[in-house]
Design a protein around this motif. Sequence first.
Motif, PDB file in Angstrom:
ATOM      1  N   ASN A 261       0.823  -1.204   0.000  1.00 34.37           N
ATOM      2  CA  ASN A 261       0.000   0.000   0.000  1.00 34.37           C
ATOM      3  C   ASN A 261       0.858   1.255   0.000  1.00 34.37           C
ATOM      4  O   ASN A 261       0.544   2.224  -0.688  1.00 34.37           O
ATOM      5  N   THR A 262       1.955   1.229   0.737  1.00 28.95           N
ATOM      6  CA  THR A 262       2.869   2.372   0.776  1.00 28.95           C
ATOM      7  C   THR A 262       3.726   2.375  -0.475  1.00 28.95           C
ATOM      8  O   THR A 262       4.376   1.378  -0.805  1.00 28.95           O
ATOM      9  N   PHE A 263       3.698   3.490  -1.180  1.00 30.75           N
ATOM     10  CA  PHE A 263       4.413   3.597  -2.452  1.00 30.75           C
ATOM     11  C   PHE A 263       5.367   4.782  -2.406  1.00 30.75           C
ATOM     12  O   PHE A 263       4.984   5.887  -2.030  1.00 30.75           O
ATOM     13  N   TYR A 264       6.619   4.534  -2.754  1.00 30.78           N
ATOM     14  CA  TYR A 264       7.622   5.586  -2.841  1.00 30.78           C
ATOM     15  C   TYR A 264       7.737   5.972  -4.318  1.00 30.78           C
ATOM     16  O   TYR A 264       8.279   5.213  -5.128  1.00 30.78           O
ATOM     17  N   GLY A 265       7.183   7.126  -4.671  1.00 32.02           N
ATOM     18  CA  GLY A 265       7.072   7.500  -6.072  1.00 32.02           C
ATOM     19  C   GLY A 265       7.720   8.830  -6.397  1.00 32.02           C
ATOM     20  O   GLY A 265       7.749   9.743  -5.566  1.00 32.02           O
ATOM     21  N   ARG A 266       8.231   8.923  -7.626  1.00 39.91           N
ATOM     22  CA  ARG A 266       8.743  10.191  -8.145  1.00 39.91           C
ATOM     23  C   ARG A 266       7.562  10.947  -8.745  1.00 39.91           C
ATOM     24  O   ARG A 266       6.980  10.511  -9.738  1.00 39.91           O
ATOM     25  N   ALA A 273      10.276  19.370 -12.104  1.00 40.18           N
ATOM     26  CA  ALA A 273      11.150  18.270 -11.726  1.00 40.18           C
ATOM     27  C   ALA A 273      10.473  17.386 -10.688  1.00 40.18           C
ATOM     28  O   ALA A 273       9.772  17.876  -9.794  1.00 40.18           O
ATOM     29  N   THR A 274      10.648  16.076 -10.806  1.00 33.37           N
ATOM     30  CA  THR A 274       9.982  15.155  -9.885  1.00 33.37           C
ATOM     31  C   THR A 274      10.565  15.252  -8.473  1.00 33.37           C
ATOM     32  O   THR A 274      11.746  15.547  -8.286  1.00 33.37           O
ATOM     33  N   ALA A 295      16.015  19.922 -10.162  1.00 33.81           N
ATOM     34  CA  ALA A 295      16.519  18.633 -10.641  1.00 33.81           C
ATOM     35  C   ALA A 295      15.598  17.521 -10.169  1.00 33.81           C
ATOM     36  O   ALA A 295      15.161  17.506  -9.017  1.00 33.81           O
ATOM     37  N   SER A 296      15.305  16.586 -11.052  1.00 36.24           N
ATOM     38  CA  SER A 296      14.423  15.477 -10.702  1.00 36.24           C
ATOM     39  C   SER A 296      15.107  14.504  -9.762  1.00 36.24           C
ATOM     40  O   SER A 296      16.336  14.407  -9.709  1.00 36.24           O
ATOM     41  N   VAL A 297      14.279  13.782  -9.021  1.00 30.51           N
ATOM     42  CA  VAL A 297      14.777  12.740  -8.129  1.00 30.51           C
ATOM     43  C   VAL A 297      15.525  11.696  -8.954  1.00 30.51           C
ATOM     44  O   VAL A 297      15.113  11.337 -10.061  1.00 30.51           O
ATOM     45  N   GLY A 298      16.627  11.196  -8.401  1.00 26.14           N
ATOM     46  CA  GLY A 298      17.413  10.194  -9.103  1.00 26.14           C
ATOM     47  C   GLY A 298      16.988   8.778  -8.762  1.00 26.14           C
ATOM     48  O   GLY A 298      15.796   8.478  -8.623  1.00 26.14           O
ATOM     49  N   THR A 299      17.973   7.910  -8.567  1.00 23.82           N
ATOM     50  CA  THR A 299      17.717   6.496  -8.307  1.00 23.82           C
ATOM     51  C   THR A 299      17.232   6.286  -6.872  1.00 23.82           C
ATOM     52  O   THR A 299      17.837   6.781  -5.922  1.00 23.82           O
ATOM     53  N   ILE A 300      16.133   5.557  -6.716  1.00 23.20           N
ATOM     54  CA  ILE A 300      15.670   5.163  -5.387  1.00 23.20           C
ATOM     55  C   ILE A 300      16.492   3.953  -4.954  1.00 23.20           C
ATOM     56  O   ILE A 300      16.492   2.912  -5.625  1.00 23.20           O
ATOM     57  N   LEU A 301      17.227   4.092  -3.871  1.00 23.67           N
ATOM     58  CA  LEU A 301      18.110   3.037  -3.403  1.00 23.67           C
ATOM     59  C   LEU A 301      17.323   2.021  -2.588  1.00 23.67           C
ATOM     60  O   LEU A 301      16.560   2.381  -1.686  1.00 23.67           O
ATOM     61  N   LEU A 302      17.530   0.740  -2.909  1.00 25.67           N
ATOM     62  CA  LEU A 302      16.785  -0.338  -2.264  1.00 25.67           C
ATOM     63  C   LEU A 302      17.742  -1.284  -1.556  1.00 25.67           C
ATOM     64  O   LEU A 302      18.822  -1.599  -2.078  1.00 25.67           O
ATOM     65  N   GLY A 303      17.336  -1.764  -0.367  1.00 21.97           N
ATOM     66  CA  GLY A 303      18.157  -2.680   0.403  1.00 21.97           C
ATOM     67  C   GLY A 303      17.473  -4.005   0.608  1.00 21.97           C
ATOM     68  O   GLY A 303      16.269  -4.078   0.874  1.00 21.97           O
ATOM     69  N   GLY A 304      18.239  -5.085   0.503  1.00 25.51           N
ATOM     70  CA  GLY A 304      17.717  -6.414   0.791  1.00 25.51           C
ATOM     71  C   GLY A 304      16.883  -6.991  -0.333  1.00 25.51           C
ATOM     72  O   GLY A 304      16.444  -6.289  -1.243  1.00 25.51           O
TER      73      GLY A 304
END
Length: 663
Positions: A261-266, A273-274, A295-304
């Motif tokens: 349900n929780t979404f991390y979106g640009r 710019a996002t 400047a738009s948001v870059g790469t969303i870093l993901l762990g695991g």
Amino acid sequence: MTRTLLARWTCALAFVAAPAMAQQIPASDFARYADLDEVALSPTGEYLALAVPSVDGHETNLQIVKLSDGSTVKTLRFGRESHVMDVTWTDDDEITVARAKRFPMVEYKSHMGELMSTNLTGDKQRTLFAYTLDELTQRGRNKDAGSAYLEEVLDKEPGKILVSYYCWQTIKECGEKADTIVFKVDSRTGTRKEVERIKDGDSESSLVFDHDGIARVAYSDNEDGTPHMSYRPTPTSPWMPLPASIAGYEISGGVFAQDNNTFYGRVSDKGEATQLYKIDMAAGTRTKLFGRDDASVGTILLGGRAGEPFGVSTTSPKPSVQYLDPASKWAQLHAALMQRFKGQMVYFLEFTRDDSKVLFWTSGDRQPGNYYLLDRGNNNKIVQVGSRKPWFDGKTLAQVRPIEFKTRDGVKLFGFYTAPVGGGTGPRPMVVMPHGGPYGPSDDWGFDAYAQFLASRGYGVLQVNYRGSGGRGDNFMNQAMREWGGMIQNDITDGVKYAIDQKLADPSRICMFGGSFGGYSALMQPILNPGMYKCAIGYVGVYDLTMLVRNKESESEDTERFFVRSLGEDTAALAKASPAFRAKEVKVPVMLVHGKADSNVRMGQFRAMDKALRDIGQPPETFLAPGEGHGFSNPDNITELYNRMATFLDKYIGPNATTAATQ
């Protein structure tokens, strides 16, 4: 590749760089293809799968390596001129790859819409999606008249994947507007089942899936080029228009948390710019986490393995990392690696199923890229498992400096200045190198072979992200519509003036070099700025806009509409903005470089500019390469291009050149 891997297998992280080499790096080193394109870690951590290019760049093979001893289990070839990319483990012993094509002037390959799978030993290979031509009386086995892209690996269903499928043309099975179809595919057997069909929008849809493999966000383009957004508030909801409470203009990708349900979106609300938002999909509410206006948001870093978002990284306008939760174990690990690899960016790529091993990648302005494996169960021991271009190790390469400046109409622009190697202080000879496009692409901080080659020959290199460039939202890009010869060129000019004012460039020693739209700019800039440049190199450039528009009329409706939006239909205005019609105003020495097999910017463009210059008694130097397309792909031809460029530049702005007189 095996020798390279094994030679580095037991290297400790805390190595000392070799002393800088005094001699000049050969041009051929900058033209060589990387030793390694991709690395993927198996879910158990027992194997690596590597995409390994041939020396001549004509094919890319799949190599499977056993981690315990570094031995090669199998090397799989897919044929001459056949490349693999998007190497993905779909089960513990199953790999799916995309067939790809290597395009010139682009560091990485491009997906051709075909998918294949194999087991570890290669005795069970199968084509999942492809279109095979008939041969005489033999009918091709695969007849998928569309392009397929692997979207998700379903960890809960070993071997199963989700594939988005886009029809090439409107056919009965694809609907009136060529629906976007999602298949669940068994990568072991090739069996497929349609699970989703997106009918909304005027073009194919890009999809974002939750952790259960349900498509929740859909993005397509309207006929006027604006975004068309749809979403599902819950996994069982029907598709509906995206409300302004979530995004007023677009969501440009993102990732779901484990709760689905929780979404991390640009997010962009008005084409700006996002920004990164944490969104409650069911409630339709959001919280801003990170962003900047320019400047738009870059790469969303993901762990695991679960893909926990822990930060955002960006290389434009300059390298940076913002952690969403600095206390997160993945944020702390990433921060430690950033300290360990100072001057580079670090990206997590793959995780084992138990998160005990992490495959990560480092790269920077002077580092083309290295792959490392971190063992969390063994005191975070790190070993290097591959290097893209190891022959640059220990060599002196140039620093890439982010810059920003104001244009004549007060807009802040970003760019990069690559300092000449051994250049000392004070103004230096400079090459202005605008990127192609002009709409969408941008220059980012990182290793650029062309800029590094020029810097190794003593030239500073200026790259400007003019209006029209990507990375700053659609409003920034759309400002430059129909401004090929206007606003965009003014932005480049203002960047040159900034470099002169900052004592980066010797105003008497500046030349232009660019490919595609950059080639157009290389010839247009001397016309608009008499006396600013001493020479120009156009590489597979566009020089006659009236011809460009005529040639695009035979392509798809989407392409035709885009060219009407971006160039207009006023023939007189197009001619005025075409270097081939204004050859008398160029007034600097010119080199024209083109591939004889270029199907994007055809040879007619070269002939038009070449003839126009010859007709006024200013014949250009030329380099035509048989068999080459929109940019050169043969390393020998690229090497010759570099050497010819160096000779040309040395003649007009080099250390021993007198101030070049106009021809």
